[in-house]
Design a protein around this motif. Structure first.
Motif, PDB file in Angstrom:
ATOM      1  N   THR A  49       1.809  -1.952   6.493  1.00 28.78           N
ATOM      2  CA  THR A  49       1.235  -0.579   6.041  1.00 28.78           C
ATOM      3  C   THR A  49       0.966   0.361   7.046  1.00 28.78           C
ATOM      4  O   THR A  49       1.634   1.486   6.985  1.00 28.78           O
ATOM      5  CB  THR A  49      -0.221  -0.584   5.226  1.00 28.78           C
ATOM      6  OG1 THR A  49       0.259  -1.541   4.023  1.00 28.78           O
ATOM      7  CG2 THR A  49      -0.231   0.626   4.536  1.00 28.78           C
ATOM      8  N   THR A  57      -8.113   2.442   0.997  1.00 29.41           N
ATOM      9  CA  THR A  57      -8.795   1.371   1.692  1.00 29.41           C
ATOM     10  C   THR A  57      -7.995   0.752   2.596  1.00 29.41           C
ATOM     11  O   THR A  57      -8.249  -0.404   3.264  1.00 29.41           O
ATOM     12  CB  THR A  57      -9.197   0.349   0.551  1.00 29.41           C
ATOM     13  OG1 THR A  57      -8.152  -0.040  -0.177  1.00 29.41           O
ATOM     14  CG2 THR A  57     -10.220   1.162  -0.604  1.00 29.41           C
ATOM     15  N   GLY A  75      -1.747   2.360  -1.075  1.00 29.73           N
ATOM     16  CA  GLY A  75      -0.649   3.378  -1.486  1.00 29.73           C
ATOM     17  C   GLY A  75      -0.500   2.992  -3.130  1.00 29.73           C
ATOM     18  O   GLY A  75      -0.129   3.901  -4.157  1.00 29.73           O
ATOM     19  N   THR A  76      -0.648   1.597  -3.652  1.00 24.21           N
ATOM     20  CA  THR A  76      -0.294   1.525  -5.085  1.00 24.21           C
ATOM     21  C   THR A  76      -1.344   2.123  -5.892  1.00 24.21           C
ATOM     22  O   THR A  76      -0.928   2.733  -7.001  1.00 24.21           O
ATOM     23  CB  THR A  76      -0.206  -0.345  -5.055  1.00 24.21           C
ATOM     24  OG1 THR A  76       0.738  -0.785  -4.261  1.00 24.21           O
ATOM     25  CG2 THR A  76      -0.326  -0.648  -6.614  1.00 24.21           C
ATOM     26  N   LYS A 112       7.862  -5.358  -1.309  1.00 27.08           N
ATOM     27  CA  LYS A 112       6.689  -4.304  -1.086  1.00 27.08           C
ATOM     28  C   LYS A 112       7.109  -3.188   0.047  1.00 27.08           C
ATOM     29  O   LYS A 112       7.746  -3.538   1.032  1.00 27.08           O
ATOM     30  CB  LYS A 112       5.500  -4.955  -1.050  1.00 27.08           C
ATOM     31  CG  LYS A 112       4.981  -5.561  -2.353  1.00 27.08           C
ATOM     32  CD  LYS A 112       3.235  -5.753  -2.677  1.00 27.08           C
ATOM     33  CE  LYS A 112       2.863  -4.385  -2.935  1.00 27.08           C
ATOM     34  NZ  LYS A 112       1.363  -4.564  -2.927  1.00 27.08           N
ATOM     35  N   ASP A 126      -8.393  -1.296  -6.846  1.00 25.30           N
ATOM     36  CA  ASP A 126      -7.636  -2.475  -6.509  1.00 25.30           C
ATOM     37  C   ASP A 126      -8.450  -3.883  -6.746  1.00 25.30           C
ATOM     38  O   ASP A 126      -9.562  -3.726  -6.551  1.00 25.30           O
ATOM     39  CB  ASP A 126      -7.256  -2.430  -4.941  1.00 25.30           C
ATOM     40  CG  ASP A 126      -6.052  -3.563  -4.593  1.00 25.30           C
ATOM     41  OD1 ASP A 126      -6.401  -4.497  -5.092  1.00 25.30           O
ATOM     42  OD2 ASP A 126      -5.008  -2.956  -4.176  1.00 25.30           O
ATOM     43  N   SER A 150       0.163  12.936  -0.075  1.00 29.00           N
ATOM     44  CA  SER A 150       1.613  13.524  -0.309  1.00 29.00           C
ATOM     45  C   SER A 150       1.549  14.082  -1.480  1.00 29.00           C
ATOM     46  O   SER A 150       0.590  14.063  -2.577  1.00 29.00           O
ATOM     47  CB  SER A 150       2.544  12.201  -0.123  1.00 29.00           C
ATOM     48  OG  SER A 150       2.210  11.748  -1.564  1.00 29.00           O
ATOM     49  N   LEU A 199     -14.126   1.319   4.893  1.00 24.83           N
ATOM     50  CA  LEU A 199     -13.337   0.671   3.782  1.00 24.83           C
ATOM     51  C   LEU A 199     -12.054  -0.303   4.280  1.00 24.83           C
ATOM     52  O   LEU A 199     -11.719  -1.309   3.352  1.00 24.83           O
ATOM     53  CB  LEU A 199     -12.689   1.571   2.738  1.00 24.83           C
ATOM     54  CG  LEU A 199     -13.964   2.533   2.242  1.00 24.83           C
ATOM     55  CD1 LEU A 199     -13.477   3.323   1.256  1.00 24.83           C
ATOM     56  CD2 LEU A 199     -15.102   1.724   1.656  1.00 24.83           C
ATOM     57  N   ASP A 247      -1.163   5.829  -5.830  1.00 24.88           N
ATOM     58  CA  ASP A 247      -0.057   6.437  -6.649  1.00 24.88           C
ATOM     59  C   ASP A 247      -0.427   6.320  -7.999  1.00 24.88           C
ATOM     60  O   ASP A 247      -0.070   7.181  -8.975  1.00 24.88           O
ATOM     61  CB  ASP A 247       1.276   5.952  -6.421  1.00 24.88           C
ATOM     62  CG  ASP A 247       2.009   6.272  -5.100  1.00 24.88           C
ATOM     63  OD1 ASP A 247       1.206   7.416  -4.628  1.00 24.88           O
ATOM     64  OD2 ASP A 247       2.997   5.979  -4.551  1.00 24.88           O
TER      65      ASP A 247
END
Ligand code: NAD
Ligand code: ZN
Length: 360
Positions: A192, A141, A101-102, A275, A42, A150, A180, A105
């Motif tokens: 989140t 993080t 998650g971004t 989001k 990220d 998942s 983190l 994934d």
């Protein structure tokens, strides 16, 4: 009854500072000097030497910083795969995703698409992936999505927002180091984190519920209550608990499904780019009818942490735009079936969904 046989993450390391052991974990997995490790990180960490100085690059290893401003797209996955093929002499030894998650994934999807032909959009759905992906490691993080455990990687494609759900999707290794997560802004921590809370409520109140899902869901829900009613982000204990709540919340939906909030928030995300975390919160706030106790508690948590959700995001939408959101939402049949049972279409009409969206 034909039961599904699900894979799980085979290796996990947990503990404050465990990120320091990353090199030791990866070294035996290096195939050769021409097969690098590719780190997808990220870009919030771009100038953060506290984190990046601990990523030890050898040979042709590379860090690619990626913005998580927008959620992952199938076209973005295809571009990354192309970039990696051009950058490397041989197939990488591994893909390491570091972020929320971004990024998790994206790492899962890139690992799959490096060994499967065609475009990422061709694999959105259930069990369409043919070949095992490249070794992939997930390092969250921020906690809540459960993407670290998942069996899916959620992508927005040209026609739909849908995961690549497959036995090859889960990570081969996960590193859970709560340190983190120490610098997350409070509102983002809440959004989140609430994704996890909502996973629990939707799983525990769904018709697909079974003892497997319930045991994980109950654990995660208890942790969420401790964290968001009695704890705060600054406490190490809360950071560690949320990391485990996210894990258990994710495990809970492996063997069940999410429900109304997710089905509707996918519509918001597809049309407006809202989001996942905040979108779920905006929707869930209006769902007393479906989850009365869960929503009551959610409102208490929101108040405790002084969270103000955006209002009026659907105020100026056209009929066509409402219809797009409604189509996306209704297409997620398993989510509705889990939430309301086999006759869900009797309760959930287009008018009903439009009326709910109009409140948001
Ligand atoms: P995210 O990954 O977009 O991160 C949220 C924000 O927090 C970003 O701005 C990011 O830069 C920032 N951030 C992350 N770590 C930070 C840190 N340590 N310090 C400061 N800032 C930090 O959001 P998310 O809520 O983690 O994930 C949402 C995505 O996950 C969506 O794309 C959604 O579809 C996906 N998702 C996937 C699954 C799955 O099972 N695969 C489940 C739920 C959600
Ligand atoms: Zn979710």
């Amino acid at each position: 009854m034909n039961y599904k046989n699900f894979p799980m993450v085979p290796r996990v390391i947990f503990g404050r500072g465990s990120f320091n052991q990353l090199n030791e974990i990866l070294t035996p997995k290096r195939l050769n000097i021409n097969a690098p490790f590719i780190y997808l990180v990220d870009d919030v960490f771009k100038n953060n030497s506290w984190l990046t100085s601990r990523i030890q690059l050898s040979y042709e290893d590379k860090i690619i910083f990626i913005s998580s401003k927008e959620e992952p797209k199938t076209s973005q996955v295809d571009e990354l795969v192309e970039e990696i093929i051009l950058l490397t002499k041989e197939r990488p030894s591994g893909i390491i995703g570091i972020g929320g998650g971004t990024l998790l994934d994206l790492a899962k999807a890139v690992a799959i698409m490096l060994t499967n032909e065609g475009e990422a959009k061709d694999y959105q759905g259930w069990d369409l992936v043919k070949n095992e992906g490249i070794y992939h490691v997930g390092i969250p993080t921020i906690s809540g999505t459960g993407a670290e455990v998942s069996r899916t990687t959620v992508l927005t494609g040209p026609h739909k927002k849908l995961g690549i759900n497959s036995d090859f999707t889960p990570f081969d290794q996960v590193v859970l180091d709560s340190e983190l997560t120490k610098d997350i802004p409070v509102d983002q921590w809440f959004y989140t984190g609430m994704d996890c809370y909502i996973h629990c409520i939707e799983s525990l109140n769904g018709t697909y519920l079974n003892a497997f899902s319930k045991s994980y869901g109950d654990m995660a829900l208890d942790l969420c209550k401790e964290i968001f009613l009695n704890g705060d982000l600054a406490e190490i204990e809360s950071q560690e608990k949320l990391m485990m709540a996210s894990w258990h919340g994710g495990m809970s939906i492996v063997y069940s499904q999410v429900g109304v909030a997710h089905a509707m928030s996918y519509g918001l995300s597809y049309l407006l780019g809202t989001k996942h975390g905040i979108g779920n919160c905006i929707v869930f706030d209006q769902l007393e009818e479906f989850y009365p106790e869960g929503v009551k508690l959610f409102k208490e948590m929101k108040q405790k942490h002084n969270i103000e959700l955006p209002v009026g995001i659907c105020a100026n939408l056209s009929d066509e735009e409402f219809n797009t959101m409604i189509d996306i939402s209704l297409s997620l049949e398993p989510l509705w079936e889990n939430a309301l049972g086999g006759n869900w279409q009797k309760t959930i009409t287009r008018e009903k969904l439009r009326a709910l969206y109009q409140k948001m």
